[in-house]
Write a protein that holds these residues in place. Structure first.
Motif, short mmCIF file in Angstrom:
data_model
loop_
_atom_site.label_atom_id
_atom_site.label_comp_id
_atom_site.label_asym_id
_atom_site.label_seq_id
_atom_site.Cartn_x
_atom_site.Cartn_y
_atom_site.Cartn_z
N VAL A 131 0.90 -1.25 -0.07
CA VAL A 131 0.05 0.07 0.04
C VAL A 131 0.97 1.33 0.15
CG1 VAL A 131 -1.74 0.99 1.15
CG2 VAL A 131 -1.74 -1.29 1.37
N GLU A 132 0.88 2.10 -0.93
CA GLU A 132 1.83 2.97 -1.35
C GLU A 132 1.24 4.42 -1.66
OE1 GLU A 132 4.91 4.41 -4.78
OE2 GLU A 132 4.10 2.36 -4.90
N TRP A 140 5.73 21.09 0.29
CA TRP A 140 5.83 20.58 1.69
C TRP A 140 7.06 19.72 1.69
CZ3 TRP A 140 3.26 21.83 6.17
CH2 TRP A 140 3.72 20.93 7.13
N LYS A 141 7.91 20.11 2.55
CA LYS A 141 9.48 19.47 2.77
C LYS A 141 9.30 18.03 3.13
CE LYS A 141 11.90 23.62 3.56
NZ LYS A 141 12.96 24.22 4.25
N GLY A 142 8.10 17.68 4.04
CA GLY A 142 8.11 16.33 4.32
C GLY A 142 7.04 15.30 3.76
N ASN A 143 6.95 15.66 2.37
CA ASN A 143 6.23 14.91 1.64
C ASN A 143 6.33 13.20 1.73
OD1 ASN A 143 3.95 16.42 0.76
ND2 ASN A 143 5.19 17.09 -0.99
N GLU A 144 7.67 12.59 1.71
CA GLU A 144 7.91 11.51 1.76
C GLU A 144 7.30 10.61 3.23
OE1 GLU A 144 12.00 8.58 1.60
OE2 GLU A 144 11.84 10.49 0.19
N ASP A 145 7.63 11.40 4.27
CA ASP A 145 6.96 10.88 5.35
C ASP A 145 5.60 10.81 5.30
OD1 ASP A 145 9.51 10.27 6.24
OD2 ASP A 145 9.77 12.16 7.51
N LEU A 146 4.98 12.15 4.90
CA LEU A 146 3.75 12.35 4.82
C LEU A 146 2.98 11.41 4.11
CD1 LEU A 146 1.83 14.57 5.94
CD2 LEU A 146 1.92 15.62 3.94
N SER A 147 3.53 10.83 2.74
CA SER A 147 2.88 9.94 2.01
C SER A 147 2.56 8.63 2.81
CB SER A 147 3.65 9.89 0.72
OG SER A 147 5.00 9.65 0.99
N PHE A 148 3.86 8.16 3.42
CA PHE A 148 3.85 7.02 4.30
C PHE A 148 2.67 6.89 5.13
CE2 PHE A 148 5.01 5.07 8.03
CZ PHE A 148 5.07 3.36 7.76
N ARG A 150 0.01 8.71 5.39
CA ARG A 150 -1.45 8.73 4.55
C ARG A 150 -1.79 7.25 4.06
NH1 ARG A 150 -0.53 14.11 0.53
NH2 ARG A 150 -0.88 15.51 2.16
N ALA A 151 -0.61 6.49 3.59
CA ALA A 151 -0.90 4.92 3.43
C ALA A 151 -1.44 4.35 4.70
CB ALA A 151 0.58 4.41 2.61
N ILE A 174 2.95 -4.47 3.16
CA ILE A 174 3.87 -3.48 3.34
C ILE A 174 3.39 -1.97 3.16
CG2 ILE A 174 6.12 -2.77 2.43
CD1 ILE A 174 6.88 -5.77 1.51
N ILE A 175 3.67 -1.15 4.00
CA ILE A 175 3.03 0.18 3.90
C ILE A 175 4.28 1.03 3.36
CG2 ILE A 175 2.03 2.20 4.99
CD1 ILE A 175 1.08 0.11 7.07
N ALA A 176 3.95 1.87 2.40
CA ALA A 176 5.24 2.50 1.85
C ALA A 176 4.89 3.97 1.58
CB ALA A 176 5.52 1.80 0.56
N GLY A 177 5.77 4.76 1.27
CA GLY A 177 5.37 6.34 0.86
C GLY A 177 6.59 6.54 0.15
#
Length: 210
Positions: A131-132, A140-148, A150-151, A174-177
């Motif tokens: 689930v990605e 937004w600087k933290g989009n990588e963590d944010l997308s995680f 959200r998943a 597996i949860i991924a961002g």
């Protein structure tokens, strides 16, 4: 002298007979060994062929998953959750932000769960589900963590509604961002284009250690 030559001939034929018997025994053993290995190889190939046919059958089922909730990307072999989102910057709790999509999100989770439960555990079919979360390029600087997160929020919603995929015996989740990266990405990459969820469903036959 004649008797000596006769003894030599008898010894030669006796030795020759022993040699031929030994060679015959060696050839017989080799024949049995090769025959056994050949049968085992044919059996293994047949089993692998059946496994491959089963995987293709399951993949076909996965690719034709309910289009009400998923759009299948054939190139990247991923399912795109067929819903549009516009998260406020820095937010990720999908239940709080989109209560109107709650029913459809739960139904989408049930579609995946029903697919996994279609094949009994005894069939030795396992699934790896990713689930990605993706994010738009909104500065937004933290989009990588944010997308995680959200998943993760999506999987929490499923758990709270009795769709805990990680609790199924034949499933690993597996949860991924991937933030502003990952594939596929919609072009042009405008603010709302890539706020979405990608689901990768990989079937396999055999053991899956957790």
């Amino acid at each position: 002298m004649a008797k000596s030559n006769e003894k030599k001939r008898d010894f030669f034929w006796l030795s020759y007979s022993d040699l031929m018997t030994s060679l015959f025994f060696v050839m017989l053993v080799l024949f049995v060994l090769v025959y056994t290995m050949q049968n085992k190889l044919i059996s293994d190939l047949g089993e692998k062929g059946r496994e491959l046919d089963r995987i293709k059958e399951i993949e076909k089922t996965i690719n034709n998953i309910d289009t009400t909730y998923f759009k299948y990307d054939k190139v990247n072999k991923k399912h795109i959750l067929n819903m549009h989102f516009l998260f406020p910057s820095g937010s990720y709790n999908i239940s709080q932000i989109y209560p109107d999509k709650r029913v459809d999100l739960i139904k989408a989770g049930k579609v995946i769960k029903e697919l996994i439960l279609k094949y009994p555990v005894e069939d030795n079919i396992k699934y790896l589900i990713v689930v990605e979360g993706q994010a738009s390029k909104d500065g937004w600087k933290g989009n990588e963590d944010l997308s995680f997160h959200r998943a993760q929020s999506l999987t929490w919603l499923w758990k709270l509604n009795n769709i805990g995929l990680d609790k199924l015996q034949n499933c690993e989740i597996i949860i991924a961002g991937s933030g502003e990266k990952g594939i596929p990405r919609t072009k042009p990459d405008i603010k709302t284009a890539n706020q979405r969820f990608l689901i990768t469903i990989v079937p396999k036959i055999g053991q899956m250690k957790k």
